[in-house]
Structure formats: structure tokens, C-alpha cells
Design a protein around this motif. Structure first.
Motif, PDB file in Angstrom:
ATOM      1  N   LEU A 164      46.888 -38.123  80.795  1.00 21.70           N
ATOM      2  CA  LEU A 164      45.730 -37.285  80.134  1.00 21.70           C
ATOM      3  C   LEU A 164      45.490 -36.394  81.613  1.00 21.70           C
ATOM      4  N   ARG A 165      45.112 -36.906  82.724  1.00 21.29           N
ATOM      5  CA  ARG A 165      45.369 -35.540  83.959  1.00 21.29           C
ATOM      6  C   ARG A 165      47.083 -34.933  83.496  1.00 21.29           C
ATOM      7  N   ARG A 166      48.222 -35.432  83.770  1.00 20.76           N
ATOM      8  CA  ARG A 166      49.253 -34.977  83.186  1.00 20.76           C
ATOM      9  C   ARG A 166      49.430 -33.773  82.683  1.00 20.76           C
ATOM     10  N   ALA A 167      49.261 -34.156  81.095  1.00 21.80           N
ATOM     11  CA  ALA A 167      49.158 -33.225  80.126  1.00 21.80           C
ATOM     12  C   ALA A 167      47.886 -32.034  80.482  1.00 21.80           C
ATOM     13  N   ASN A 168      46.695 -32.280  81.560  1.00 24.72           N
ATOM     14  CA  ASN A 168      45.924 -31.256  81.802  1.00 24.72           C
ATOM     15  C   ASN A 168      45.127 -30.996  81.253  1.00 24.72           C
ATOM     16  N   LEU A 169      44.707 -32.438  80.059  1.00 20.50           N
ATOM     17  CA  LEU A 169      43.767 -31.520  79.100  1.00 20.50           C
ATOM     18  C   LEU A 169      42.390 -31.799  79.548  1.00 20.50           C
ATOM     19  N   LEU A 211      36.265 -34.498  75.013  1.00 21.28           N
ATOM     20  CA  LEU A 211      36.771 -32.823  75.541  1.00 21.28           C
ATOM     21  C   LEU A 211      35.722 -32.510  75.856  1.00 21.28           C
ATOM     22  N   GLU A 212      36.122 -30.808  76.712  1.00 14.16           N
ATOM     23  CA  GLU A 212      34.899 -29.925  76.959  1.00 14.16           C
ATOM     24  C   GLU A 212      35.078 -28.608  76.135  1.00 14.16           C
ATOM     25  N   ASN A 249      45.947 -28.301  68.764  1.00 17.69           N
ATOM     26  CA  ASN A 249      47.070 -29.273  68.648  1.00 17.69           C
ATOM     27  C   ASN A 249      48.124 -29.473  69.100  1.00 17.69           C
ATOM     28  N   TYR A 250      47.938 -28.366  70.228  1.00 16.63           N
ATOM     29  CA  TYR A 250      49.618 -28.307  70.976  1.00 16.63           C
ATOM     30  C   TYR A 250      48.594 -28.945  72.339  1.00 16.63           C
ATOM     31  N   MET A 251      47.220 -29.999  72.288  1.00 15.50           N
ATOM     32  CA  MET A 251      47.078 -30.634  73.418  1.00 15.50           C
ATOM     33  C   MET A 251      47.700 -31.947  73.123  1.00 15.50           C
TER      34      MET A 251
END
Length: 855
Positions: free
Chosen positions: A659-664, A699-700, A705-707
Motif C-alpha cells: 500500500l505504501r509502495r503504491a503511494n495510496l 483512504l483520505e 480506479n487508478y489506485m
């Protein structure tokens, strides 16, 4: 020969604790390719948990795999139960990446960081099927090299290494690989001679040890023409950016230091007289702030770590430390990534730095005064006035730190009862001071016996005997009275072994081998250390260990005199003389240590990061959550392949890093230790595969979709992301909602054999079992937890069982319990089955709800 990888998967991994240590396939691991390369097995002679925390291994792994002619894989020591099972099953020691037998590699390199790992080297060679001593090996065996701190006195392991490497290996490893590639067609002896011409390489068979009539070491003689008389340890002049990988090795399971380690400086400008690392890593070489910041950002983006440690022997002595920390704190704060500094000297600036990196998480600070009096701290060349120490720690309590860790040594040269009493007085004083502040302040104290090390000014000093250390420990225990002072004493028996092996000569090779044959392994782990075994080994080999612990004459030859690391014997003798009180001079090995440079002041550093010093701001109550609409995602994921051997906690850790690598834009909890707001479904048992795991992500911002596309690309190896939907409103936790799981179990039995037992289970009113719980054994009826069960033919010899089990409010039954008590399979048989979670549902009023219907 049956495929080794298949045998590992079916005969080893299902039957051991923590199989995740052996699966490989981690993020950052490099898949081997090409048979024409020089293959290098990088071996860390301790468990995966420690080896994967070693920065040197990661650096060499990256450098070798970046070479067109080199290929590196990793191998670690295993626990005793795994050792025994591998021996029983005739599974040789293998590399993590390709599961290739270590015996088949061109080069096997050990990092001997401490003397307590030396028998582990023998155990790994034994398990690999490689002869333990160099003369016994043939052309088909890999060349065995030992490096690391212990290589600076290589003599105790001289029988077991084909060669040693001393010093920084970043540049030399490429020369070694090139040499092996060029001389690939030559025999073992010729390869070793060519390697001996590389600076930093020591081939012990080219030297003969001599002893005088009293049994004392008398020197080494060169017996191979062309071999160097002195071995000069290698030093890299500059810490180059390309030494460090863009994607670090990210462990599959939790390890000792589970965070990103970034080297900011190598070496130390100080010259503590007990410290071997000061000598072997000198001189101090510092990296540029811009280079460090760039590496931190790239490594974090590629790894998903949530903590970074700025690594060096003395991080506080990095001349631009305030600038570096301020810049990193400003960049990393928004992503809740914390910074740690492992080694700070006691000063007011240390507190300012600690506040900067910890923000509001004031959990603990660590300092190492080492000695109790100003006099003895000067003797060890670590001067510190007691009033400064007390003032700094008092201010630390005042600023809100709840735990202070202090390290002291006992048995130091020139130590007196007054020095020990001073430790007691200091700790009692700090305990009284800590009680003035609101909340319990803990003072955790570790006291370790002094152990003289080669290449230090104190290499000639005696080591205190075990009884002496116990007497000093008793004195401290008796006189330290603060209830919040927690004492931890290092076992003097272990220090005894470190001292003997650390200053030993070649004769100790026989003792090490005998101790290993008698069961000595994992000596660094207190539960495995066998002091009596070592005593018996010395007795059997008729070697008196005390001769290695006694004081030595400065005119006496030392077993490591042929090793050079930049400090002459004359310099060390001068420092020894100083330490014995003949003068009162504090020295530095690094003239650049106090160099001036543009620094950010404490005020500038704090403003840059948004953190203030002095009086603490008024605490604000956390605001109630304001959840953004359409900002909660529910995803279905699964795992297969080697990842089935990861625990639920390992799964959680791996996914959070993804999740952090995806920078969500993750939402975080409030409080001192914020964490992502995630809700996991019921945990999956170790060894099971699945396509029906569920996770809610808060999420904040509204989900896009891109996430999910980014997350899918960043998912861990052997993890699959199947689908997702937005959760509206406040969702109930998945673990409490889902109460039905569907499993498929492949059993190597004919279907006719299982149909009768299946009917018997389904028609039974009660199935009573004994289940081990935290409160002891309990008798339970698991029948109500079996919702449905079917047996279907796969082939003449195998059957597919489809089992539906209850969870949560419907009850609870384990798949293993149905297989054992319903079908009569034993534990070993069950562990070898392929068990797959196919679905999960909410069963309510006879209707099944898919997790996505519960949105």
C-alpha cells in the motif's frame, strides 16, 4: 535426482516452524539467470532474522548481481530442528533464490561478524556436504572465503577457510569475480594463488605458524613463494551511490531490524580504546546529504518501509546530521515515516536530534556512557563529565521521554571498586530525578564484561575471569535500589568464549571442530550456548584457554600481526601507555572529526520540520474522524506458491508495504503511534493458499480506479489482487461479519476410501475433540462447525474434499481438526496436504452473502 525445489516444498517447509525464512522470493531478490556466470553464495552464519538485517550482505548482493559475470544468491544458518530434518531427509543446504545446493556454487562467502558464529560456519558446511577443512576439499567443491570482523584475526578458522578477505569488499568483490572468471579452467591451487595477489586476500595455507617452548605463539612464516608477508586490509576511499541498491532486500518475515537501513557514514572519528570497529572501519568517510536523501526517497518508494534508520558507528558525529535529519523529517512526515538514529553521544544536541526524528513518539533514548567515573571514561578515551550526563538525562525526562537505555562495561582495564560504586551512585541519582516527573520513567541498563579485541590499544590487556565478573555483578545488584532501574547482565561465560576465540591462534581450530562435533551451535543464542561443551573441547585437545585471556607483553608476537589496517603497532602501544594513566590525553583517529561545516541550528532544524523545542505546546484533543464519502475500499486478494508459508502477521506486513509502495492516500489512526486504518478478514492458516481473502482500506480521499491499478502492480510476489468495490457508510469489521469459509483439500487417497468417512462425519450428532487453548486443554464438539462436506474424484489415486466450516457467531472449527478427528489422518499427513481457501461468506437465515454484498 528428484528436483530439490519440489522436495523442499513438500518434505521440508510444511514441517518446520517459520518456513518463511527459507522461501526466498522477497521483494528486491534477484532471480538467477545464465550458467556462465561466477556463482556466489553469500552466507550469513546465523538465522535469517539477523542476516537479513545485515547491510553488508545487501550491498554485496547488489554489486555482484549488477556485474555481467557474477551471480549472487543468499543462504543462512538454520535452527536445530530444521538442521535435523534436512539431515534426515538428505536435503542439502540450499540457496534461497534458486533452491540450488550450496555445494554447486563457485564461491561460498561467509560473513563472520562475531566469534559466536564460528561453529555455525562448520554446521553450514556440514549441511551443504562440503568438507570442513580446506585440505579435504576437491575440485568440485566451492572455494570457501570468510570475511567480516572475525577475519581480522583469521587464525582460529585458518583450517576451514580456503581464503579470507579483510576490509571493505565493495571494490574487491569485482576483482575476485574477475579473477575466478579468468582462471575458471585452472585447478583449485592455481585459483587460490591468483586470488592471493589481490589486496585484502589472505590464503592461510601459504603460511606456517610457530610456537616457542612455552607454548606461546612465536610468529608466522611464509611458505609459498609469491605470497605477501603482510596482508593489507582493503579500504574504499569513497562510499559511492552505486554501492547501494535502488530496491533493497525486503524480508518475507519479521527480522531483528525490520526497517530501511541507509548508511550515512562509515568509520568513526573517535578512538575508544576498547572498540575494534573504530580500527577496522577507519577512516571516517561521509556521504553527501543530497545523496543520502535521494537514496532514502527511492528506497522507501520501492520497499514500502515505514521507518528508516541512518546508519553509522556514531550517527551524531556526521557533520551535517542536523541538515540531513531536518530535510528528511520534512519530506517523510506526511507519509508517517519515522527516522531513527542508532548511535548518539550524550549531549544537548542529541536530545534535539532525538526530538526531531521522533516527533511526539517519545518512547526511548539510548546512550552508552560505558564507565561510571570521569577518570575511567577518560581512560577508555570517551570523556564525559558526570554533570553533563545527568543534565542531559534530566532534560530528557523533562521533555517527556519515558525510557532511557544506558550501556556500561565492567572489568575494564584500571577499573577499581570506586568505578563500580560510581555506576551505582549514578543510577540511583537518575532514579531519584526521574521520580520528580509525572508518569513512570524507566531506566534500562545493560552491563557487559570487557573483552579485549585484536587491533585495539587494549589487545594486550587481560580479560577478567568469570568469577570476577560475577562478583562485580553481585555488587551492582546489591547496591542499585531504584525500582525503575532494570538491570540486564551479559553472560560472562559467553564473553569468555568471545575473548578466547577472538585472540586465539591456529591451535584453536581443533577446539572449534571438536566443540562443533560435540553439539556446539548457535552460541550467540543463550538457549543454545553450551559452556560445558567448550570446556570439554579445550580439555580434550589439551589446550589451556586461560593463555588467551591473560595479559600479553607488547614485545610478544600476536597471531594477527600479519594483518594491517593502517594503525601501526607503535601507535597502539602508545595508546596503551596513555590509557594506563601515564598521560592524560584524549586522542582522535580522524583529524577531520571536528571539521567545521555549514549546519542547521537547532532552531532552524526544528522549524524546517514543524517541530518546536523548549516548553511543550498545549496538547490538543484528537478530532473526531470525518470520513470522506466513497473512501473505503474492500479488496479480494489471495496468495499462492511460496507465500503460503507466511503467517497472518507476515501477510499484513507485506500488504501494508505494498500500500505504501503504491503511494495510496491512506487514512491513519490518531495517537502516539499512528497506523493505517485497515480491517482484515479472518486470518489464513500457515501453509494454506487462497483466492478469498478480504481487506478494507480507509483512504483520505474518494477511491479512484487508478489506485487499484497501482496497487495491483505493487502487490508482493505470489500475492494476487482479484477485485475491489467501494464501501459506503461505516462498515462493520470483516472478521465479525464473515462466518463461513469454503476450503478445497487435495488428498492422495482414492475417493471410495473417503466417501464412507465423509458420510459418517455428516451424519454424526457429535464429534468430540481435545483442543489446546491458552487456558489449557478443552473438550469441544466440532460437529456444529462443519456446515457441509463433499468428496469428489480427481483421479484413481486422489480426491478433492470440499469443506465448509463455521467462524465467528456460527462457531469455530479448524480444517486440520476435521481431517484428524473426522478422517483419521495424522499430523504429518495433514501438513503435506494442499489446502486452498476457495470462498468466504456471511451465512444468515439460510442465505449466503458474498463479502461484496455486505457493503
Amino acid at each position: 535426482m528428484e528436483n530439490l525445489k519440489t522436495r523442499i516444498d513438500t518434505e521440508l517447509l510444511p514441517y518446520i516452524l517459520k518456513p518463511g525464512r527459507l522461501i526466498g522470493n522477497e521483494l528486491g531478490a534477484v532471480e538467477p539467470n545464465g550458467d556462465d556466470k561466477i556463482s556466489v553464495a553469500l552466507a550469513y552464519p546465523d538465522l535469517y532474522d539477523l542476516g537479513m538485517s545485515n547491510l553488508g550482505l545487501s550491498i554485496l548482493y547488489h554489486i555482484i548481481n549488477s556485474r555481467p559475470n557474477g551471480q549472487a544468491e543468499r543462504v543462512f544458518a538454520v535452527t536445530e530442528d530444521v538442521f535435523e530434518l534436512m539431515t534426515e531427509k538428505h536435503i542439502p543446504l540450499f540457496s534461497l533464490e534458486s533452491k540450488r545446493p550450496v555445494k554447486e556454487f563457485d564461491l561460498l562467502g561467509f560473513n563472520a561478524a562475531t566469534e559466536l558464529t564460528l561453529t555455525n560456519i562448520l554446521a553450514m558446511l556440514d549441511l551443504a556436504g562440503i568438507p570442513l577443512t580446506s585440505p579435504e576439499r576437491n575440485e568440485n567443491d566451492p572455494l570457501v572465503v570468510i570475511g567480516g570482523g572475525c577475519a581480522f584475526n583469521p587464525e582460529p578458522m585458518a583450517d576451514f577457510a580456503d581464503f579470507f578477505f579483510l576490509g571493505d569488499a565493495e571494490e574487491a568483490i569485482t576483482e575476485i569475480i574477475d579473477c575466478l572468471k579468468t582462471n575458471r579452467d585452472k585447478n583449485r591451487s592455481e585459483k587460490l594463488f591468483e586470488l592471493s595477489q589481490i589486496e585484502g586476500v589472505y590464503v592461510p595455507s601459504y603460511y606456517s605458524a610457530h610456537y616457542d617452548q612455552d607454548g606461546k605463539f612465536a610468529g608466522l612464516e611464509v611458505i609459498r613463494q609469491g605470497a605477501p608477508a603482510k596482508i593489507k586490509a582493503r579500504t574504499v576511499e569513497k562510499l559511492k551511490d552505486d554501492f547501494y541498491p535502488a530496491t533493497p532486500l525486503v524480508p518475507a518475515v519479521e527480522v531483528a531490524h525490520d526497517r530501511l537501513a541507509v548508511e550515512i557514514m562509515r568509520g568513526c572519528g573517535h578512538a575508544c580504546r576498547f572498540c575494534q570497529a573504530t580500527v577496522i572501519y577507519r577512516p571516517a568517510r561521509r556521504r553527501k546529504v543530497d545523496d543520502i536523501v535521494r537514496q532514502v526517497e527511492v528506497n522507501l518508494a520501492n520497499s514500502g518501509y515505514n521507518e528508516v534508520t541512518l546508519l553509522s558507528l556514531s550517527s551524531g558525529d556526521y557533520r551535517d546530521i542536523e541538515t540531513l535529519v531536518a530535510r528528511l523529517a520534512k519530506r517523510l512526515k506526511k507519509n508517517r515515516i519515522t527516522i531513527s538514529l542508532p548511535s548518539l553521544r550524550i549531549s544537548s544536541m542529541s536530545l534535539e536530534l532525538a526530538e526531531l526524528v521522533t516527533s511526539n513518539r517519545k518512547t526511548g533514548l539510548t546512550f552508552a556512557p560505558e564507565a561510571g567515573t570521569d577518570r575511567l571514561r577518560k581512560v577508555i578515551n570517551k570523556p564525559l563529565r558526570e554533570e553533563v550526563l545527568v543534565d542531559v538525562l534530566t532534560e530528557a525526562f523533562n521533555k517527556g521521554w519515558m525510557t532511557i537505555k544506558l550501556y556500561f562495561m565492567i572489568g575494564l582495564p584500571t577499573e577499581t571498586d570506586e568505578d563500580l560504586t560510581a555506576i551505582t551512585d549514578l543510577l540511583n541519582k537518575l532514579s531519584r530525578i526521574s521520580r520528580k516527573f509525572k508518569g513512570r520513567r524507566n531506566i534500562n541498563v545493560t552491563l557487559s564484561p570487557f573483552c579485549p579485541k585484536p587491533h585495539t590499544p587494549w589487545q594486550w590487556e587481560r580479560q577478567a575471569e568469570i568469577d570476577e565478573i560475577y562478583e562485580k555483578q553481585r555488587l551492582l545488584k546489591k547496591t542499585i535500589r531504584g525500582r525503575n532501574v532494570n538491570l540486564k547482565f551479559h553472560d560472562p561465560h559467553i564473553t569468555w568464549l568471545e575473548g578466547v576465540l577472538g585472540r586465539g591462534d591456529r591451535r584453536l581450530g581443533k577446539v572449534i571442530l571438536r566443540a562443533y562435533r560435540m553439539g556446539a551451535k548457535m552460541d550467540g543464542w543463550s538457549e543454545s550456548f553450551q559452556f560445558e561443551t567448550w570446556q570439554k573441547a579445550f580439555e580434550d585437545e589439551q589446550i589451556d584457554p586461560c593463555m588467551y585471556l591473560n595479559a600479553k607483553s607488547t614485545s610478544q608476537p600476536l597471531p594477527w600481526d600479519h594483518i594491517e589496517k593502517g594503525l601501526s603497532k607503535e601507535t597502539l602501544i602508545k595508546q596503551l601507555t596513555v590509557s594506563r594513566g601515564l598521560t592524560d590525553v584524549v586522542t582522535s583517529l580522524d583529524r577531520d572529526n571536528n571539521q567545521s561545516g555549514e549546519k542547521v541550528s537547532a532552531e532552524n532544524a526544528s522549524s524546517a520540520s514543524g517541530i518546536s523545542y523548549g516548553r511543550a505546546p498545549k496538547a490538543l484533543k484528537p478530532q473526531a474522524d470525518k470520513t470522506v464519502p466513497q473512501s473505503r475500499l474492500r479488496i479480494r486478494w489471495g496468495r499462492s506458491g511460496p507465500s503460503r508459508f507466511l503467517s497472518h502477521l507476515d501477510n499484513m506486513r507485506a500488504i501494508e508495504r505494498a500500500l505504501r509502495r503504491a503511494n495510496l492516500p491512506l487514512a491513519y489512526s490518531q495517537g502516539h503511534k499512528p497506523h493505517p486504518k485497515l480491517s482484515y478478514g479472518p486470518p489464513l492458516a500457515l501453509g494454506f493458499t487462497s483466492e478469498a481473502e478480504y481487506l478494507d482500506i480507509q483512504l483520505e480521499v474518494p477511491a479512484q480506479n487508478y489506485m487499484l491499478e497501482k496497487l495491483s502492480r505493487k502487490f508482493p510476489p505470489d500475492f494476487q489482487l482479484y477485485e475491489s468495490k467501494t464501501v459506503f457508510g461505516k462498515a462493520t469489521s470483516l472478521s465479525s461479519q464473515l462466518n463461513l469459509a469454503v476450503y478445497q483439500i487435495k488428498v492422495d487417497r482414492p475417493v471410495d476410501e473417503l466417501l464412507l468417512k465423509t458420510d459418517r462425519i455428516l451424519t454424526a450428532d457429535v464429534i468430540t475433540i481435545q483442543r489446546e487453548t491458552k487456558s489449557g486443554q478443552q473438550e469441544l464438539d466440532i460437529r456444529r462447525g462443519i456446515i457441509d462436506l463433499k468428496a469428489e474424484k480427481i483421479s484413481e489415486a486422489s480426491t478433492l474434499l470440499t469443506l465448509e466450516t463455521a467462524m465467528a457467531d456460527l462457531g469455530f472449527v479448524k480444517v486440520q481438526e476435521v481431517l484428524e478427528f473426522g478422517y483419521g489422518f495424522n499430523t504429518e499427513e495433514i501438513m503435506g496436504f494442499t489446502i486452498h481457501r476457495k470462498n468466504m461468506f456471511r451465512l444468515e437465515d439460510g442465505r449466503r452473502f458474498d463479502p461484496f454484498e455486505l457493503l
